[in-house]
Design an enzyme around this catalytic site. Structure first.
Site: not given
Length: 560
Positions: A171, A251, A275
């Site tokens: 990420k 996220s 997330s």
């Protein structure tokens, strides 16, 4: 060759083959062209989910040519025949199976990397199939894979971690040398860092960092009600099970979508509250939100030093345990970091079943969700003991203030300690970021920045914040513990990220595993929640559930 990824690539191949100076040709090659996304945006304006009524899909700042050119010369050498021959050895396979193919000489680490790169180029360079998920690639990854092959050839009997040679995506709020760490924000687009602690651990254990993936900007703590998976740097991440139909979750949107589409062996996400669990559920992958402190946060763009944690996102529970074990280690610079000698691999290698395991199933979910109800019944048929319960009502007042005050304090510390090129990063605080964004709002914050503005407005005192943290941790634990302790449960059963907030403030780990699909085709996960540092128990339970249910399938349009 890569003739299926679009007309631009076919043209590029011709250009490439006709140039005498290949290096010069590679610098000029056109692999991708921006497109007009207005028709797609218009088509979503009646979507039943309001935050899927996008304002844009394509990033206004990311040139995919810059991302994909450096490795194109190598990737373009792979033919369709070679790719198709590798598919049964790699696609949807777990790490032990892939490693066994390598030991048997059917595969090597270089071919493994090229296989995943081929898929990324094939789907991400075609505007009709792109998920807008891969936003950076490690230009040295093929050379690093060759080094892994050479190392194995020189010392074939040396014991190595199972993650050795496995391509992993990160990420883009997780620092790694050689690729910028943007958190999806234009304010950090030039942010250069060293390896985060977990990236150091991965590399020490031999993992190959394949690249960076998109995310909800600032880990979804920028705008209220905006699309999950959107960032100004990467654009709108899309769900491989239904582009523009289903949400990606966030996220860690890019981590979930890239694993689902088989762009890498696995990915690493981060979670403050939901997330990892949310995008794992939305993309039918296994996600683990560890207890805060089990994995270091050093080198990760923060929201909250109280609640933040990275975690593994994989296609199966076995790979999840392997990736987790490759990242553990005590970090002296993270005050929450702990040492762990738990053997997470043992949790998924020993035979296990659901028989005799005790689970708490929420009466409200049984009544409201037929898939949850059916799954609970299947677990009961497999020998699990199911105790139906109603959790107590507890207040979560002040949760937002934890995020507000922590981020106001933690972001300046991150910039001061982690950013190597402070002249290239024009902000040093949330106040700076708000001003930076406002100076070009159409490009930088098309959905606004109400949460950032809320950070500046929050007047919670130091003493008030500590009281909130203490109260919420107590309340979060009451929410789960009443049933856990009264009925001696192994875990509580939830759905996706439905109860992520309670688990976050309680500091409880959660493992989410695919449990099926709605009639529409939308993925849904079953989430197991346990007490602090019981990740090994969760992995045992998750493995047993996965073995009994086994429902995950690759997205239909990404099977080729």
């Amino acid at each position: 060759m890569l003739h299926k990824i679009g007309c631009a690539t076919v043209i590029a191949l011709c250009i490439f083959s006709c140039q005498e100076d290949k290096q010069e040709a590679a610098a000029d090659i056109v692999l991708w062209k921006p497109y007009n996304d207005s028709a797609e945006v218009a088509a979503n304006q009646d979507h039943e989910i309001e935050r899927m009524r996008y304002k844009l899909i394509q990033s206004k700042v990311l040139d995919k040519n810059e991302v994909f050119r450096p490795l194109y010369g190598e990737v373009s050498k792979m033919t369709d025949t070679e790719y198709n021959a590798l598919k049964p050895l790699i696609l949807e396979q777990d790490i032990p199976t892939i490693q066994s193919h390598i030991v048997e000489g059917k595969l090597n680490y270089e071919k493994l990397v090229l296989f995943y790169l081929y898929r990324i180029y094939r789907y991400e360079l075609d505007n009709a199939t792109t998920l807008n998920t891969v936003i950076a690639l490690n230009e040295n990854v093929i050379a690093e894979a060759r080094k892994c092959d050479a190392e194995v050839a020189a010392n074939p009997n040396e014991k190595r971690h199972p993650i050795f040679g496995m391509p992993i995506l990160l990420k883009d709020n997780i620092g790694v040398s050689g690729m910028n760490t943007t958190a999806g924000s234009i304010a950090l687009i030039d942010n250069v860092t060293d390896n985060s602690f977990i990236a150091q651990r991965l590399k020490k254990n031999g993992a190959l960092i394949l690249g960076k993936v998109n995310l909800s900007e600032w880990a979804y703590f920028l705008c209220e009600g905006c699309p999950v998976g959107y960032s100004a740097v990467g654009g709108q991440t899309l769900n491989p099970y239904g582009r523009r139909i289903f949400e990606t979750g966030g996220s860690s949107s890019g981590s979930g979508t890239s694993v689902a589409a088989n762009y890498a062996v696995a990915a690493v996400g981060t979670e403050t509250s939901g997330s990892i669990l949310s995008p794992s559920g939305q993309n039918s992958v296994v996600g683990l939100k560890p207890t805060v402190g089990l994995l270091s946060r050093t080198g990760i763009v923060p929201i909250s030093s109280t609640l933040d944690t990275p975690g593994p996102m994989t296609k199966n529970v076995t790979d999840n345990a392997i990736l987790l074990s490759a990242m553990t280690g005590k970090d002296a610079t993270d005050t929450k970091s702990v040492a762990s000698d738990t053997d997470y691999l043992k949790a998924v290698t020993e035979s296990t079943s659901l028989k005799g395991k005790r689970f708490g199933a929420m009466t409200s979910l049984i009544a409201e969700d037929s898939l949850y109800k059916g799954t609970v019944e299947k677990m009961r048929e497999a020998g699990a003991e199911i105790i139906e319960f109603t959790p107590p009502e507890v207040k979560m007042v002040g949760f937002l203030s934890i995020l507000n005050i922590d981020m106001r304090n933690d972001l300046p510390k991150y910039i001061q300690t982690q950013v190597k090129n402070k002249d290239g990063v024009k902000i040093s605080s949330i106040k700076d970021a708000v001003a930076f964004n406002a100076s070009d709002s159409l490009v930088r914050i098309p959905y606004g920045q109400s949460l950032f503005e809320g950070i500046l407005a929050d007047s919670t005192t130091v003493a008030g914040l500590e009281e909130i943290k203490s109260t919420l941790q107590k309340n979060g634990r009451i929410f789960f513990d009443r049933a856990m302790d009264e009925h001696n449960l192994d875990a509580i059963l939830s759905i996706n990220n439905y109860h992520a907030g309670y688990a976050a403030v309680a500091k409880y780990p959660a493992l989410t595993v695919p449990m099926g699909y709605r009639e529409t085709g939308e993925p849904v996960n079953l989430t197991f929640i346990a007490k602090p540092f019981q990740e090994d128990k969760l992995l045992v339970l998750g493995k047993a559930f996965e073995k009994a249910i086994r429902v995950r399938h690759i997205p239909q349009k990404f099977q080729d």
